[in-house]
Scaffold this motif. Structure first.
Motif, PDB file in Angstrom:
ATOM      1  N   TRP A  20       0.832  -1.190   0.000  1.00 10.63           N
ATOM      2  CA  TRP A  20       0.000   0.000   0.000  1.00 10.63           C
ATOM      3  C   TRP A  20       0.876   1.253   0.000  1.00 10.63           C
ATOM      4  CZ3 TRP A  20       0.147   3.451   4.145  1.00 10.63           C
ATOM      5  CH2 TRP A  20       0.873   3.029   5.262  1.00 10.63           C
ATOM      6  N   THR A  21       0.261   2.365  -0.437  1.00  9.71           N
ATOM      7  CA  THR A  21       0.867   3.694  -0.361  1.00  9.71           C
ATOM      8  C   THR A  21      -0.158   4.604   0.309  1.00  9.71           C
ATOM      9  OG1 THR A  21      -0.047   4.425  -2.484  1.00  9.71           O
ATOM     10  CG2 THR A  21       2.129   3.338  -2.534  1.00  9.71           C
ATOM     11  N   GLU A  22       0.259   5.796   0.682  1.00  9.33           N
ATOM     12  CA  GLU A  22      -0.697   6.742   1.271  1.00  9.33           C
ATOM     13  C   GLU A  22      -1.841   7.023   0.300  1.00  9.33           C
ATOM     14  OE1 GLU A  22      -0.937   7.804   4.384  1.00  9.33           O
ATOM     15  OE2 GLU A  22       0.884   6.724   4.934  1.00  9.33           O
ATOM     16  N   GLU A  23      -1.526   7.115  -0.983  1.00 12.54           N
ATOM     17  CA  GLU A  23      -2.560   7.378  -1.994  1.00 12.54           C
ATOM     18  C   GLU A  23      -3.529   6.203  -2.120  1.00 12.54           C
ATOM     19  OE1 GLU A  23      -2.812   7.930  -6.790  1.00 12.54           O
ATOM     20  OE2 GLU A  23      -1.168   8.954  -5.747  1.00 12.54           O
ATOM     21  N   SER A  24      -2.992   4.982  -2.175  1.00 11.96           N
ATOM     22  CA  SER A  24      -3.886   3.824  -2.286  1.00 11.96           C
ATOM     23  C   SER A  24      -4.708   3.638  -1.012  1.00 11.96           C
ATOM     24  CB  SER A  24      -3.102   2.552  -2.617  1.00 11.96           C
ATOM     25  OG  SER A  24      -2.271   2.156  -1.541  1.00 11.96           O
ATOM     26  N   LEU A  25      -4.134   3.989   0.140  1.00  9.16           N
ATOM     27  CA  LEU A  25      -4.869   3.917   1.410  1.00  9.16           C
ATOM     28  C   LEU A  25      -6.041   4.894   1.397  1.00  9.16           C
ATOM     29  CD1 LEU A  25      -5.127   2.792   4.290  1.00  9.16           C
ATOM     30  CD2 LEU A  25      -3.497   4.564   5.016  1.00  9.16           C
TER      31      LEU A  25
END
Length: 102
Positions: A20-25
């Protein structure tokens, strides 16, 4: 007969580091909110909890905390069994316990 179920609805996931990334989260949280909204949840009834662990993993729990029908809609007015609508009744949300297992 009613189809109303007062139990909470929950959508959750756990992602390992690198998944995960902050954007995908942020996109996942938005999609969970949208899913619960399409099921009928009011924005004030949706609770999102994001837990990040020390190893870089994250868990997301989105809950629709449905108010209890009897508590929200009626109030006993006397011993005759009469009930009256309670327009001021709000959503009752239980306290979140971070120590409880999920």
């Amino acid at each position: 007969m009613t189809l109303y179920q007062p139990e909470p609805v929950e959508i959750s996931t756990r992602m390992r580091p690198g998944e995960w990334t902050e954007e995908s989260l942020a996109m996942l949280v938005a999609s969970y909110r949208e899913q619960l909204s399409r099921m009928g949840a009011a924005a004030s009834e949706i609770d999102i909890v994001i837990d990040r662990d020390d190893g870089g993993g994250v868990s997301v729990v989105a809950s629709w905390l449905k108010p209890d029908v009897a508590q929200e809609l009626t109030e006993v007015t006397d011993d005759a069994g009469l009930v009256a609508m309670d327009p001021d009744a709000g959503s009752v949300r239980p306290a979140h316990d971070d120590s409880a297992p999920r």
